[in-house]
Design a protein around this motif. Structure first.
Motif, short mmCIF file in Angstrom:
data_model
loop_
_atom_site.label_atom_id
_atom_site.label_comp_id
_atom_site.label_asym_id
_atom_site.label_seq_id
_atom_site.Cartn_x
_atom_site.Cartn_y
_atom_site.Cartn_z
N ILE A 126 0.86 -1.19 0.00
CA ILE A 126 0.00 0.00 0.00
C ILE A 126 0.89 1.23 0.00
N ILE A 127 0.70 2.12 -0.99
CA ILE A 127 1.59 3.26 -1.19
C ILE A 127 0.77 4.54 -1.32
N ALA A 128 1.22 5.60 -0.69
CA ALA A 128 0.66 6.94 -0.89
C ALA A 128 1.70 7.79 -1.61
N GLY A 129 1.24 8.74 -2.45
CA GLY A 129 2.15 9.62 -3.17
C GLY A 129 1.91 11.08 -2.79
N ILE A 130 2.97 11.75 -2.36
CA ILE A 130 2.86 13.15 -1.95
C ILE A 130 3.87 13.97 -2.75
N PRO A 131 3.42 14.70 -3.78
CA PRO A 131 4.36 15.50 -4.58
C PRO A 131 4.89 16.68 -3.77
N VAL A 132 6.19 16.92 -3.86
CA VAL A 132 6.78 18.05 -3.14
C VAL A 132 6.36 19.36 -3.79
N SER A 133 6.30 19.38 -5.13
CA SER A 133 5.81 20.55 -5.86
C SER A 133 4.56 20.15 -6.62
N ARG A 134 3.46 20.85 -6.42
CA ARG A 134 2.19 20.47 -7.02
C ARG A 134 1.96 21.19 -8.35
N GLU A 135 2.92 21.10 -9.24
CA GLU A 135 2.80 21.77 -10.54
C GLU A 135 1.70 21.13 -11.39
N ASN A 136 1.68 19.79 -11.42
CA ASN A 136 0.76 19.10 -12.32
C ASN A 136 -0.19 18.15 -11.61
N GLN A 137 0.17 17.68 -10.42
CA GLN A 137 -0.67 16.69 -9.75
C GLN A 137 -0.65 16.91 -8.25
N ARG A 138 -1.69 16.29 -7.62
CA ARG A 138 -1.78 16.38 -6.17
C ARG A 138 -1.50 15.00 -5.59
N LEU A 139 -2.28 14.58 -4.62
CA LEU A 139 -2.00 13.31 -3.95
C LEU A 139 -2.33 12.12 -4.85
N SER A 140 -1.68 11.00 -4.57
CA SER A 140 -1.95 9.77 -5.32
C SER A 140 -1.89 8.58 -4.37
N SER A 141 -2.41 7.47 -4.83
CA SER A 141 -2.36 6.23 -4.05
C SER A 141 -2.15 5.06 -4.99
N PHE A 142 -1.59 3.99 -4.46
CA PHE A 142 -1.28 2.83 -5.29
C PHE A 142 -1.29 1.58 -4.41
N VAL A 143 -1.86 0.51 -4.96
CA VAL A 143 -1.89 -0.78 -4.26
C VAL A 143 -1.28 -1.84 -5.17
N ARG A 144 -0.39 -2.65 -4.61
CA ARG A 144 0.26 -3.70 -5.39
C ARG A 144 0.01 -5.06 -4.72
N LEU A 145 -0.54 -5.98 -5.49
CA LEU A 145 -0.77 -7.34 -5.01
C LEU A 145 0.32 -8.24 -5.59
N ILE A 146 1.02 -8.96 -4.72
CA ILE A 146 2.20 -9.74 -5.11
C ILE A 146 1.93 -11.21 -4.81
N TRP A 147 1.98 -12.03 -5.84
CA TRP A 147 1.77 -13.48 -5.69
C TRP A 147 3.02 -14.21 -6.16
N GLU A 148 3.54 -15.07 -5.31
CA GLU A 148 4.74 -15.83 -5.63
C GLU A 148 4.38 -17.31 -5.77
N PRO A 149 3.98 -17.77 -6.95
CA PRO A 149 3.60 -19.17 -7.11
C PRO A 149 4.81 -20.07 -6.82
N GLY A 150 4.55 -21.13 -6.06
CA GLY A 150 5.63 -22.06 -5.75
C GLY A 150 6.45 -21.67 -4.56
N HIS A 151 6.18 -20.45 -3.99
CA HIS A 151 6.95 -20.04 -2.81
C HIS A 151 6.51 -20.85 -1.61
N LYS A 152 7.48 -21.39 -0.90
CA LYS A 152 7.17 -22.16 0.30
C LYS A 152 8.02 -21.63 1.46
N LYS A 153 7.42 -21.62 2.61
CA LYS A 153 8.14 -21.19 3.80
C LYS A 153 9.21 -22.21 4.12
N GLU A 154 10.45 -21.69 4.37
CA GLU A 154 11.55 -22.60 4.66
C GLU A 154 11.35 -23.26 6.01
#
Length: 286
Positions: free
Chosen positions: A258-286
């Motif tokens: 889960i990511i939030a984006g805060i531009p230091v200078s708001r020339e073209n955009q304001r706040l943003s948000s981003f969500v990334r879902l990560i799946w590791e097929p075959g990953h097993k806990k050691e």
């Protein structure tokens, strides 16, 4: 046998953890780090890697590793909102080499009475292919370095798709240097030029990115808290977006960022948000 001694033996046999202290956070960290670093060959260092400008594959990737990512984001621009979506697949065909294919989409919605025709068209932005080679991995120094290259075939907007199909190309070589400090603290620098070529005019447009990140990995887990500083330099112009972020393990092979984006200078955009879902097929806990 003394009655007190008999009683102690019964308690210890019945409750094996009696008299044994629970693992400290430091011991948990060491055990988790050993799962990554000491269990297999070749050497690999545990690093917390950024979630927005993510790497092609883990630094020091081992043959057979693979991962699917699905990302969704929203950016509040001055005249319109943009919605990002991406799907990517990354894998390691041999030790230390990571490969990736990504399809990033952007959809636009006008705001504040903006005329629809003045808003960019929805599009599949590009077809991205990438490679990353970890040329230095040192467990004693808890440091890894990699060189990589991303090639983006830029596509026309949906309303002009096929006229032409590929309108340009972006060449993006990069360097990654990552260091773990102790068991929990992680830092990483990802930097390189982006050289954009427009096929119609055959003109080149170059910017330089410097992305730095700092993370704290929670003891004995894959979860972390951190921040990215995404910086772009164009001649005398400098832009930076600060992206606080967190990663949580949902299952052993499923993570969410889960990511939030805060531009230091708001020339073209304001706040943003981003969500990334990560799946590791075959990953097993050691």
């Amino acid at each position: 046998m003394n009655i007190k001694i008999k009683t102690m033996l019964i308690i210890v046999l019945a409750y094996p953890t009696y008299g044994v202290s629970q693992k400290t956070d430091n011991e948990k960290d060491l055990l988790y780090i050993q799962q990554v670093e000491d269990h297999k060959e070749p050497d690999k260092v545990l690093h917390a890697e950024p979630l927005y400008i993510d790497l092609i594959r883990d630094l020091g990737a081992r043959k057979g590793e693979k991962e699917w990512n699905i990302g969704l984001g929203l950016t509040d621009n001055l005249k319109f909102d943009s919605y990002e979506a991406l799907i990517e697949y990354e894998w390691a065909p041999i030790n230390r080499l990571g490969l990736e294919v990504e399809l990033p989409f952007t959809f636009y919605s006008p705001v504040n009475g903006t005329v629809r025709d003045s808003v960019p068209s929805n599009q599949l932005n590009s077809i991205k292919i990438a490679a990353q080679w970890s040329f230095f991995v040192s467990e004693p120094m808890a440091t890894s370095m990699a060189l990589g290259y991303i090639n983006e075939f830029e596509l026309s907007e949906f309303r002009n798709l096929g006229r032409p199909f590929i309108k340009g190309n972006i060449y993006n070589p990069f360097l990654v240097v990552a260091k773990r400090w102790g068991n929990n603290f992680h830092s990483l620098i990802y930097t390189g030029p982006l050289i954009e070529q427009n096929f119609d005019s055959n003109r080149f447009h170059t910017t330089y990115d410097i992305n730095s990140s700092f993370h704290y990995m929670i003891s004995g887990t894959r979860n972390f808290l951190g921040v990215e500083f995404n910086k772009t330099i164009l001649k005398k112009d400098f832009d930076m977006t600060v992206r606080p972020q967190m990663r949580l393990g949902i299952a052993d092979n499923l993570l969410i960022g889960i990511i939030a984006g805060i531009p230091v200078s708001r020339e073209n955009q304001r706040l943003s948000s981003f969500v990334r879902l990560i799946w590791e097929p075959g990953h097993k806990k050691e």
